[in-house]
Design an enzyme around this catalytic site. Sequence first.
Site, short mmCIF file in Angstrom:
data_model
loop_
_atom_site.label_atom_id
_atom_site.label_comp_id
_atom_site.label_asym_id
_atom_site.label_seq_id
_atom_site.Cartn_x
_atom_site.Cartn_y
_atom_site.Cartn_z
N LYS A 9 0.85 -1.20 0.00
CA LYS A 9 0.00 0.00 0.00
C LYS A 9 0.88 1.24 0.00
O LYS A 9 2.08 1.20 0.35
CB LYS A 9 -0.94 0.02 1.21
CG LYS A 9 -0.23 0.01 2.58
CD LYS A 9 0.28 1.36 3.03
CE LYS A 9 1.00 1.30 4.38
NZ LYS A 9 1.75 2.55 4.69
N GLY A 54 7.72 1.61 4.38
CA GLY A 54 6.44 2.30 4.50
C GLY A 54 5.38 1.75 3.56
O GLY A 54 4.41 2.44 3.26
N LEU A 55 5.54 0.50 3.12
CA LEU A 55 4.62 -0.09 2.15
C LEU A 55 3.71 -1.16 2.77
O LEU A 55 2.89 -1.74 2.07
CB LEU A 55 5.41 -0.69 0.98
CG LEU A 55 6.23 0.30 0.16
CD1 LEU A 55 7.07 -0.43 -0.88
CD2 LEU A 55 5.32 1.33 -0.51
N GLY A 56 3.86 -1.42 4.06
CA GLY A 56 2.94 -2.31 4.76
C GLY A 56 3.09 -3.78 4.43
O GLY A 56 2.13 -4.55 4.60
N SER A 75 2.32 -6.23 7.35
CA SER A 75 0.90 -6.20 7.68
C SER A 75 0.08 -6.93 6.63
O SER A 75 -0.87 -7.65 6.94
CB SER A 75 0.42 -4.75 7.79
OG SER A 75 1.09 -4.07 8.83
N ASP A 85 -1.87 -1.30 10.42
CA ASP A 85 -2.15 -1.31 8.98
C ASP A 85 -2.95 -2.53 8.53
O ASP A 85 -3.49 -2.55 7.43
CB ASP A 85 -0.84 -1.28 8.17
CG ASP A 85 -0.12 0.05 8.27
OD1 ASP A 85 -0.70 1.01 8.80
OD2 ASP A 85 1.03 0.12 7.81
#
Length: 268
Positions: free
Chosen positions: A8, A93-95, A98, A131
């Site tokens: 994401k 920071g792209l998850g 998660s 997330d």
Amino acid sequence: MLKFANAKINIGLHITEKRSDGYHNLETVFYPVKIYDAVEIIPSQEIALQIWNSDLIADDNNLCLRAYRLLSSIYDLPPVNIHLLKNIPIGAGLGGGSSDATAVLLLLNEQFSLDISTGELKQLAAKLGADCPFFVENKAMYAEGIGTELEEIALDLSSYQIVLVKPDIHISTAEAYSQVLPKPSELDLRQAINLPMQEWKYTIKNDFEFSLFEKYPLIGDIKNKMYELGAIYASMSGSGSSVYGIFETTDGLEDLKHYGQLFLPTNL
């Protein structure tokens, strides 16, 4: 059973308040992008996790194992072997973590016909990470609270080209939050994303950029380079270090590979 767990990006990210429980309240827009890890579950004699294409350690702290143990504490699940092929960069920071954990929840729900509703899956996912609930439905969402309070929004970027660069910089979530000063937002992201995209550059911000660009100038250089190359909008995603740009075309963008790992739409 096999599932491809996508990444994401964050379109805007406001850190509005530090909570008494140590977490932070935020406002952001989550949007799915086509960079994938592969997650597979196979019946086994004992629970196990195997990871390929990554230096991640398959210990009890891994979110995939935590997802299995969360469901097995509620349902009588047989042991499985979880295979994880990493492609989503770590500390970007792209998850990715998660997304992988949520994929395990979804796979177990389907494999063992648990009939867990979407709402219940989101509640379970929230116990794994802030997330995680987003990846249950995996569509454009406005998020509040710690990122688990989700509201579906009408945002379709399919006619644009989303390009990502991940420099050789790893930023932990703890490091990123330690440098940010929470403050109430002056902008409603739900309204801002309805502005012409050409105006996002001047209105939609990621609060982490101010401190992290100072500490890691290369990240800011990537963002500036994307604008030089014609990005309509560019931003760091989440708490970094990846930077994405939204373009009309990908012509002439190969030079971005000099800044780090380049993901063009042809390999997203």
